[in-house]
Design an enzyme around this catalytic site. Structure first.
Site, PDB file in Angstrom:
ATOM      1  N   LYS B  47     -30.608  26.269   7.504  1.00 55.71           N
ATOM      2  CA  LYS B  47     -31.218  25.221   6.698  1.00 55.71           C
ATOM      3  C   LYS B  47     -31.774  25.847   5.422  1.00 55.71           C
ATOM      4  CE  LYS B  47     -34.996  23.522   8.492  1.00 55.71           C
ATOM      5  NZ  LYS B  47     -35.893  22.984   9.522  1.00 55.71           N
ATOM      6  N   GLY B  74     -35.746  16.434   2.814  1.00 56.88           N
ATOM      7  CA  GLY B  74     -36.701  16.960   1.845  1.00 56.88           C
ATOM      8  C   GLY B  74     -36.888  18.469   1.929  1.00 56.88           C
ATOM      9  N   ASN B 101     -29.104  29.572   3.432  1.00 58.75           N
ATOM     10  CA  ASN B 101     -29.074  28.610   2.336  1.00 58.75           C
ATOM     11  C   ASN B 101     -30.406  28.681   1.587  1.00 58.75           C
ATOM     12  OD1 ASN B 101     -29.618  25.756   1.151  1.00 58.75           O
ATOM     13  ND2 ASN B 101     -27.437  25.715   1.593  1.00 58.75           N
ATOM     14  N   CYS B 132     -30.476  20.561  -5.609  1.00 61.87           N
ATOM     15  CA  CYS B 132     -31.854  20.070  -5.598  1.00 61.87           C
ATOM     16  C   CYS B 132     -32.334  19.843  -7.037  1.00 61.87           C
ATOM     17  CB  CYS B 132     -32.766  21.038  -4.849  1.00 61.87           C
ATOM     18  SG  CYS B 132     -32.296  22.743  -4.991  1.00 61.87           S
ATOM     19  N   ASN B 194     -21.867  19.546  -1.663  1.00 62.26           N
ATOM     20  CA  ASN B 194     -23.055  18.986  -1.017  1.00 62.26           C
ATOM     21  C   ASN B 194     -22.855  17.486  -0.728  1.00 62.26           C
ATOM     22  OD1 ASN B 194     -25.826  18.702  -0.170  1.00 62.26           O
ATOM     23  ND2 ASN B 194     -26.288  20.489  -1.418  1.00 62.26           N
ATOM     24  N   GLY B 245     -17.876  19.152   4.405  1.00 68.45           N
ATOM     25  CA  GLY B 245     -17.857  17.692   4.459  1.00 68.45           C
ATOM     26  C   GLY B 245     -16.549  17.131   4.995  1.00 68.45           C
ATOM     27  N   GLY B 267     -20.459  19.683   9.656  1.00 68.13           N
ATOM     28  CA  GLY B 267     -21.888  19.348   9.635  1.00 68.13           C
ATOM     29  C   GLY B 267     -22.227  18.201  10.547  1.00 68.13           C
TER      30      GLY B 267
END
Lengths: 256, 291
Positions: B47, B74, B101, B132, B194, B245, B267
């Site tokens: 994570k 978050g 990550n 982000c 992402n 993905g 994922g």
């Protein structure tokens, strides 16, 4: 200690116990031999890919060769689960989470609101209980619990007394209990917490519910706001927490 | 065309399979290791780690949609120092390599996190999350501007003592240009890509169900979008492409490898199947005839 496993379980029985509320019994000596009251399982509602997550359901009681789940149909996943038939093979991961703290020889008072009581039988069967209070909107939402003393209260008065569970909470009941189990909607649990006088609050354990991704602690999706700031994971640090752990105000804001 | 070999050497490390567990879906690998679910996993991507601890977004953090999942976690994490001292020592015995990550709110923060974590020998490399918001410079995601992607990549390559991939965003900007910029900055790979921005509104209230309004969307239905982007990016860069993905079966992994991916992350599938890595590898072996 890691006792959970991912098993393909046979459905032994499936029936509607109340309108929209289903009981499904699974054969699984692997899960039932290690499960503790208050723990849950993650059920694959369908074969294939969709829906993309499982459905977490608290074990309602142990049976001869497995366990029973009680759930109401609230969306697509539970709609699929309501169609399970005897003989179906379903993938179930469990037992998961931290259940009721039943380490010591204590007398329990159980307070459930609506579907919150759909896990109480396992606790009643495992401990000494002085009473079970069950509240529901009406008679058709009263979860069946077999115990020596059951007090039922409904909002419309269609079964038991009329009102809310908080009306049945008395000093006498609280004094007789060493531990108090509370499970139900967030607003109900908060009302119960606020009704219980300070002197008895250390006995209170609450079983929480949250939208879950995994159920085994990796995705951080089910976090519950705790007093003093921050979050705890419902799936591995809960679902049962000491009552004073929860930040009720922030938890209500989640609107779950 | 011959079938690709399923074992591989990547970043100088032997991988038992091309399947990596995507960031945010397997923690730091410990839980899935205990469940016996890392068999067949080429690597775990942790994570996101930031410099300071982050408690994450208010609930609800997840919303399942008819064909996928919205998440708004978050970047909840205990901070780089805690990860270095408490988490990495506990996962030093994972049966597969670990990639960390890294997220940040400024170009400097990415480099700072890497500088802290490089004291550990547990992980083989980094994945730099440029999706982000760039809080230091107005809040747009770093990843949408190739010039900023270059600066992040360059800053990390100056401090990193091991390989790193830059995880690109599909939300705005030109991903091919961003990939080229990451490579020019020194990235040893790029991750494509992402989550896609998504939103679900409760029509009765008119409000987004997720408090932060927009969230990250993942779904098996994204497969063709990821295949197209992997194909475009792998034709434009010389560093390896890691896909992320859209994977729900072994055939999907093989398709992404054929599109140009060197490694393939899975994922959301792990939410249904924590042991997906092994299942995908078995399915691929059946399809390719590899033993």
């Amino acid at each position: 200690m890691q006792t959970a496993g991912d098993y393909v379980c046979t459905v032994l029985s499936s029936r509607q116990v109340l309108p929209g509320v289903f009981s499904v019994e699974f054969e699984s000596p692997e899960i039932s031999s290690v499960a503790l009251p208050g723990q849950f399982v993650q059920v694959e509602p369908s074969p294939g890919v969709f829906p993309v997550t499982r459905r977490p359901v608290t074990i309602n009681r142990l049976t001869e060769s497995g366990f029973e789940l009680l759930f109401d149909v609230v969306g697509r996943g539970t709609q699929l689960m309501a169609r399970f038939l005897p003989g179906d093979m379903v993938r179930v991961m469990g037992p998961l989470g931290k259940g009721w703290d039943v380490d010591q020889d204590k007398t329990w008072l159980l307070i459930g609101g609506g579907l919150g009581a759909a896990g109480f039988q396992f606790l009643v069967d495992s401990v000494r209980s002085s009473g079970v209070i069950i509240g529901a909107s009406g008679a058709d939402r009263v979860i069946p619990v077999q115990a020596q003393t059951v007090h039922i209260v409904t909002e419309d008065g269609s079964r038991g007394s009329r009102g809310l569970v908080t009306a049945l909470i008395s000093e006498e009941l609280l004094a007789r209990a060493d531990s108090i189990a509370v499970c139900g909607p967030v607003a109900m649990m908060e009302a119960v917490w606020n009704t219980i006088p300070e002197a008895h609050r250390s006995k209170v354990q609450v079983s929480t519910e949250s939208r879950m991704g995994c159920g085994w602690g990796v995705c951080d999706g089910c976090s519950i706001p705790v007093s003093g700031g921050g979050y705890r994971k419902c799936c591995v640090e809960g679902p049962v927490f000491p009552g004073d752990t929860i930040d009720w105000k922030r938890w209500k804001e989640a609107g779950l | 065309m011959s079938s690709p070999s399923l074992t591989r050497k990547f970043w100088g490390t032997e991988f038992v399979s091309p399947v990596m567990l995507a960031s945010g879906t397997s923690g730091f690998g410990e839980e899935l290791f205990k469940l016996g679910c890392l068999t067949g996993a080429g690597a775990v991507v942790s994570k996101a780690v930031t410099m300071k601890p982050r408690s994450g977004n208010p609930p609800p953090r997840l919303l399942e949609t008819p064909f996928g999942l919205l998440n708004s976690i978050g970047l909840a994490n205990p901070g780089a120092r805690y990860v270095l001292e408490n988490i990495l020592p506990a996962v030093s015995n994972l049966p597969c390599p670990l990639v960390i990550n890294v997220a940040g709110e400024s170009v400097q923060e990415f480099a700072d996190v890497v500088s802290v974590l490089k004291e550990s020998g547990v992980h083989i490399g980094y994945e730099i999350n440029v999706s982000c918001p760039n809080v230091a410079e107005g809040g747009a995601a770093f990843g949408v501007d190739p010039e900023v992607v270059f600066r992040v990549s360059e800053a990390v390559s100056q401090v990193a003592d091991r390989p790193f991939s830059v995880k690109l965003t599909p939300n705005g900007g030109d991903m091919v240009q961003a990939a080229v910029a990451a490579q020019q900055g020194g990235a040893s790979a790029v991750t494509v890509c992402n989550t896609f921005l998504g939103m679900m509104i409760d029509w009765k209230t008119g409000k987004s169900v997720i408090k932060r309004k927009v969230a990250g969307y993942t779904s098996p239905a994204l497969l063709p979008l990821v295949v197209a982007r992997v194909w475009q990016v792998s034709n434009a860069v010389s560093v390896p492409v890691i896909s992320s993905g859209g994977v729900s079966c072994g055939q999907d992994v093989l398709q992404l490898l054929a599109a140009g991916a060197e490694m393939v992350q899975v994922g959301t599938r792990l939410m249904r199947r924590p042991c997906a890595a092994g299942e995908l590898l078995d399915e691929m072996k059946k399809l390719t005839g590899e033993q």
